[in-house]
Design a protein around this motif. Structure first.
Motif, PDB file in Angstrom:
ATOM      1  N   SER A   1       0.821  -1.021   0.139  1.00  0.00           N
ATOM      2  CA  SER A   1       0.102  -0.142   0.324  1.00  0.00           C
ATOM      3  C   SER A   1       1.234   1.222   0.183  1.00  0.00           C
ATOM      4  CB  SER A   1      -0.815   0.563   1.096  1.00  0.00           C
ATOM      5  OG  SER A   1      -1.796  -0.369   1.044  1.00  0.00           O
ATOM      6  N   MET A   2       0.664   1.689  -1.258  1.00  0.00           N
ATOM      7  CA  MET A   2       0.853   3.618  -0.484  1.00  0.00           C
ATOM      8  C   MET A   2      -0.124   4.331  -0.256  1.00  0.00           C
ATOM      9  SD  MET A   2       1.161   7.288  -1.775  1.00  0.00           S
ATOM     10  CE  MET A   2       1.586   7.510  -3.253  1.00  0.00           C
ATOM     11  N   LEU A   3      -0.505   4.851   1.167  1.00  0.00           N
ATOM     12  CA  LEU A   3      -1.574   6.042   1.672  1.00  0.00           C
ATOM     13  C   LEU A   3      -1.171   7.117   1.203  1.00  0.00           C
ATOM     14  CD1 LEU A   3      -3.223   4.511   5.142  1.00  0.00           C
ATOM     15  CD2 LEU A   3      -3.420   4.032   2.622  1.00  0.00           C
ATOM     16  N   GLU A   4      -1.934   8.077   0.593  1.00  0.00           N
ATOM     17  CA  GLU A   4      -1.906   8.933   0.689  1.00  0.00           C
ATOM     18  C   GLU A   4      -2.913   9.778   1.473  1.00  0.00           C
ATOM     19  OE1 GLU A   4      -0.945  10.491  -3.323  1.00  0.00           O
ATOM     20  OE2 GLU A   4      -1.395  12.829  -3.188  1.00  0.00           O
ATOM     21  N   LEU A   5      -2.224  11.346   2.218  1.00  0.00           N
ATOM     22  CA  LEU A   5      -3.525  11.501   3.358  1.00  0.00           C
ATOM     23  C   LEU A   5      -3.571  12.851   3.122  1.00  0.00           C
ATOM     24  CD1 LEU A   5      -1.190   8.976   5.185  1.00  0.00           C
ATOM     25  CD2 LEU A   5      -3.907   8.552   6.003  1.00  0.00           C
ATOM     26  N   ILE A   6      -4.938  13.546   3.994  1.00  0.00           N
ATOM     27  CA  ILE A   6      -4.420  15.165   3.501  1.00  0.00           C
ATOM     28  C   ILE A   6      -4.588  15.387   5.537  1.00  0.00           C
ATOM     29  CG2 ILE A   6      -5.573  17.539   4.142  1.00  0.00           C
ATOM     30  CD1 ILE A   6      -5.869  16.169   0.816  1.00  0.00           C
ATOM     31  N   PHE A   7      -3.501  15.809   5.985  1.00  0.00           N
ATOM     32  CA  PHE A   7      -3.248  16.095   7.572  1.00  0.00           C
ATOM     33  C   PHE A   7      -4.275  18.017   7.254  1.00  0.00           C
ATOM     34  CE2 PHE A   7      -1.449  17.335  11.356  1.00  0.00           C
ATOM     35  CZ  PHE A   7      -1.100  15.773  12.373  1.00  0.00           C
ATOM     36  N   ALA A   8      -5.257  17.835   8.741  1.00  0.00           N
ATOM     37  CA  ALA A   8      -5.582  19.043   9.141  1.00  0.00           C
ATOM     38  C   ALA A   8      -6.846  18.671   9.857  1.00  0.00           C
ATOM     39  CB  ALA A   8      -6.612  19.596   7.567  1.00  0.00           C
ATOM     40  N   PRO A   9      -7.118  19.790   9.980  1.00  0.00           N
ATOM     41  CA  PRO A   9      -6.497  21.210  10.621  1.00  0.00           C
ATOM     42  C   PRO A   9      -5.209  21.264  10.227  1.00  0.00           C
ATOM     43  CG  PRO A   9      -8.436  21.795  11.695  1.00  0.00           C
ATOM     44  CD  PRO A   9      -8.148  20.058  11.240  1.00  0.00           C
ATOM     45  N   ALA A  10      -4.236  21.965   9.839  1.00  0.00           N
ATOM     46  CA  ALA A  10      -2.734  21.991  10.121  1.00  0.00           C
ATOM     47  C   ALA A  10      -2.309  23.007  11.100  1.00  0.00           C
ATOM     48  CB  ALA A  10      -1.993  21.950   8.676  1.00  0.00           C
ATOM     49  N   ARG A  11      -2.837  23.554  11.420  1.00  0.00           N
ATOM     50  CA  ARG A  11      -2.045  24.865  12.556  1.00  0.00           C
ATOM     51  C   ARG A  11      -1.094  24.587  13.057  1.00  0.00           C
ATOM     52  NH1 ARG A  11      -6.781  28.066  14.098  1.00  0.00           N
ATOM     53  NH2 ARG A  11      -6.366  26.428  15.938  1.00  0.00           N
ATOM     54  N   ASP A  12      -1.888  24.082  13.776  1.00  0.00           N
ATOM     55  CA  ASP A  12      -0.601  23.463  15.283  1.00  0.00           C
ATOM     56  C   ASP A  12       0.720  22.647  14.766  1.00  0.00           C
ATOM     57  OD1 ASP A  12      -2.072  25.722  16.437  1.00  0.00           O
ATOM     58  OD2 ASP A  12      -3.011  23.715  17.209  1.00  0.00           O
ATOM     59  N   TRP A  13       0.586  21.926  13.361  1.00  0.00           N
ATOM     60  CA  TRP A  13       1.409  20.979  13.046  1.00  0.00           C
ATOM     61  C   TRP A  13       2.493  21.702  11.914  1.00  0.00           C
ATOM     62  CZ3 TRP A  13       2.114  16.393  15.923  1.00  0.00           C
ATOM     63  CH2 TRP A  13       1.194  16.712  16.256  1.00  0.00           C
ATOM     64  N   ILE A  14       1.855  22.864  11.456  1.00  0.00           N
ATOM     65  CA  ILE A  14       2.648  23.098  10.160  1.00  0.00           C
ATOM     66  C   ILE A  14       4.429  23.147  10.072  1.00  0.00           C
ATOM     67  CG2 ILE A  14       2.511  25.596   9.892  1.00  0.00           C
ATOM     68  CD1 ILE A  14       2.140  23.976   6.952  1.00  0.00           C
ATOM     69  N   GLY A  15       4.525  24.438  11.642  1.00  0.00           N
ATOM     70  CA  GLY A  15       5.535  24.523  12.265  1.00  0.00           C
ATOM     71  C   GLY A  15       6.540  23.177  12.614  1.00  0.00           C
ATOM     72  N   ARG A  16       6.134  21.904  12.827  1.00  0.00           N
ATOM     73  CA  ARG A  16       6.224  20.585  13.070  1.00  0.00           C
ATOM     74  C   ARG A  16       7.507  20.064  12.520  1.00  0.00           C
ATOM     75  NH1 ARG A  16       2.549  19.061  18.168  1.00  0.00           N
ATOM     76  NH2 ARG A  16       4.304  17.646  18.777  1.00  0.00           N
ATOM     77  N   SER A  17       8.376  19.114  12.650  1.00  0.00           N
ATOM     78  CA  SER A  17       9.400  18.022  12.138  1.00  0.00           C
ATOM     79  C   SER A  17       8.204  16.952  11.393  1.00  0.00           C
ATOM     80  CB  SER A  17      10.274  17.702  13.290  1.00  0.00           C
ATOM     81  OG  SER A  17       9.342  16.306  14.081  1.00  0.00           O
TER      82      SER A  17
END
Ligand SMILES: Cc1cc2nc3c(=O)[nH]c(=O)nc-3n(C[C@H](O)[C@H](O)[C@H](O)COP(=O)(O)OP(=O)(O)OC[C@H]3O[C@@H](n4cnc5c(N)ncnc54)[C@H](O)[C@@H]3O)c2cc1C
Length: 476
Positions: A347-363
């Motif tokens: 499998s290759m899962l493609e996933l949208i991570f949202a809302p991303a406001r608190d995560w966009i700056g994380r590693s």
């Protein structure tokens, strides 16, 4: 006419295509090394593709489907069964489906809703159905008037239980604009529901059969070039130079060397940039004009697109899935859904991570660790016991300012494709058109922009005598 277009996303490329079809010479300048903007994709060291976003095409996308027909590439859309499929958080590893039977609209939608008894109770279905009556009877005018409310406020106004949000609309809101129902404008959700309920195949979904730059942008590029236009990559617009009367004198582009610039002179100029970079490039004398001043209220929303390659198959579902989990939005096993990414064993899962406001700056590592925790609840059978699925590799693509955030009140801020500056036009999903921030909206805005250039031909300043830039130079 020679038309300089900054930005080679779908809006800029569609605008160039329709200008070329009308006999004009579009000259497209893209800042990055890849076509497509928010549908851009790249290949990793193994040749595997990773994308800016998981992209779904809907049956309601009239303008996009027309574009595919015109380019002769309709067979590249892989249509899936007419259904919406949700994970069931209370019963990990199981799914709940809304299946649309082969009936005319809105009967097929009503049957799909009535046929699903996992997610909504009968009283919830009835109160929600009654709430939708004004939208169905009064149409788009009512839908646009609801831009005053967030979706959560709209549900409350119609006495629709909060549980309807939890069950269906958190997932839908995150899929539509990467934000939650208490933030998204009611207009956005009602527009989607209206299209889904009023058109028989409105909610039917298709996946492109490979990476968008190759399978969709490349045919657009070939079409534009074959009609005398040009598209140049790695050439960002740096400045918009004005005549004394405030019309555009030239686009100043970055040249090939770090310190070099090139002034492009044309008969008309189009910004097909996203709204955030456009705001930064607006010349001072334009900033007070209402249509440009209003842009300050539009701002891109952060989103993260993930690709996870596993050592085995996690699911055989050939469709988009709504995760209904707190960090993830929609996802798909691209090894099943997309011919170009097919793998019968892994499998290759493609996933949208949202809302991303608190995560966009994380590693990337922190984002993947949090995603894996959610996947354990979605696929418990593969992530417990002795023989667990192994993550082979991953790619994280962050877009800090993606499509404009569709909060209440944004509709009236969206500019027309025609501006008060006689030789300057706008294309882009944020410009005024009924399909909001989507690929369909981008393509439609590009066509509307090409039509506006044609319509305003008479008012364009005379560029005769000015030094034309060479359409052939630097062509790729
Ligand atoms: C994660 C994600 C998932 C999505 N999923 C879907 C979906 O399933 N279905 C759907 O319909 N839509 C989806 N969308 C939305 C869709 O991708 C966009 O609405 C659409 O592609 C926007 O096209 P555009 O041409 O308006 O803007 P863009 O694609 O942003 O194009 C603008 C172009 O301008 C270029 N540019 C910027 N600055 C400059 C400069 N100074 N000079 C020259 N060029 C410049 C950019 O590099 C870019 O190529 C998704 C978006 C994201 C981010």
């Amino acid at each position: 006419m020679r038309v300089a277009i900054a930005g080679a996303g779908l809006a800029g490329l569609a605008c160039a295509k329709y200008l070329a079809d009308a006999g004009h010479i579009p000259m497209v300048y893209e800042a990055r090394e890849v076509l497509g903007g928010k549908v851009a994709a790249w290949q990793d060291e193994d040749g595997d593709w990773y994308e800016t976003g998981l992209h779904i095409f809907f049956g309601a996308y009239t303008n996009m489907l027309r574009l595919f027909r015109e380019l002769g590439i309709e067979d590249r859309l892989q249509w899936k069964s007419h259904a919406l499929i949700f994970n069931q958080p209370e019963e990990p590893g199981t799914y709940s489906r809304f299946d649309f039977p082969d009936l005319p609209a809105p009967l097929n939608g009503i049957a799909a809703i009535l046929g699903n008894n996992d997610m909504l109770s009968w009283p919830e279905k009835i109160s929600f159905g009654l709430g939708l009556v004004p939208a169905m009877l009064r149409g788009q005018q009512y839908v646009e008037a609801c831009d005053r409310y967030s979706w959560t406020e709209w549900l409350r106004l119609h006495n629709i239980p909060e549980r309807v949000n939890d069950e269906v609309f958190i997932a839908m809101s995150k899929a539509l604009n990467f934000i939650n129902p208490d933030e998204i404008s009611a207009t956005v959700v009602l527009t989607a529901l209206n299209r889904f309920l009023q058109e028989k195949n409105g909610s039917r979904m298709a996946f492109l059969d490979g990476a968008p730059p190759q399978r969709l942008c490349r045919p657009l590029l070939d079409h534009i070039r074959a009609r005398g236009g040009m598209v140049r990559l790695n050439t960002p617009l740096r400045q918009i130079h004005l005549h004394r009367d405030g019309s555009v004198a030239s686009f100043r582009m970055a040249g090939s060397g770090a310190a070099e610039t090139e002034d492009v002179v044309a008969d008309a100029y189009v910004s097909a940039l996203p709204v955030d970079p456009l705001k930064q490039l607006l010349p001072q004398p334009w900033k007070a004009m209402p249509c440009f001043a209003r842009l300050s209220g539009l701002r891109g929303v952060p989103v993260i697109n993930l690709h996870l390659w596993f050592d085995r198959k996690l699911t055989d579902i050939d469709h988009l899935l709504f995760s209904r989990s707190s960090l993830l939005s929609v996802y798909a096993d691209m090894s099943n859904t997309c011919k170009g990414y097919a793998d019968p064993h892994r499998s290759m899962l493609e996933l949208i991570f949202a809302p991303a406001r608190d995560w966009i700056g994380r590693s990337d590592a922190a984002i993947i660790a949090a995603t894996m925790e959610e996947l354990v609840t979605l696929f418990p059978m593969h992530f417990s016991g002795a023989d667990q699925a192994r993550l082979r590799k991953y790619k994280v693509v962050k877009t800090p300012l993606s499509v404009y955030k569709t909060t209440p009140g944004c509709e009236q801020l969206r500019p027309d494709q025609e501006t008060p500056v006689p030789n300057f036009f706008l294309a882009g999903d944020y410009t005024s058109q009924r399909y909001l921030a989507s690929m369909e909206g981008a393509v439609l805005s590009g066509r509307l922009c090409a039509e506006a250039v044609e319509r305003c031909r008479e008012r364009l300043p005379d560029t005769a005598g000015s030094q034309p830039s060479q359409p052939g130079s630097g062509q790729r």
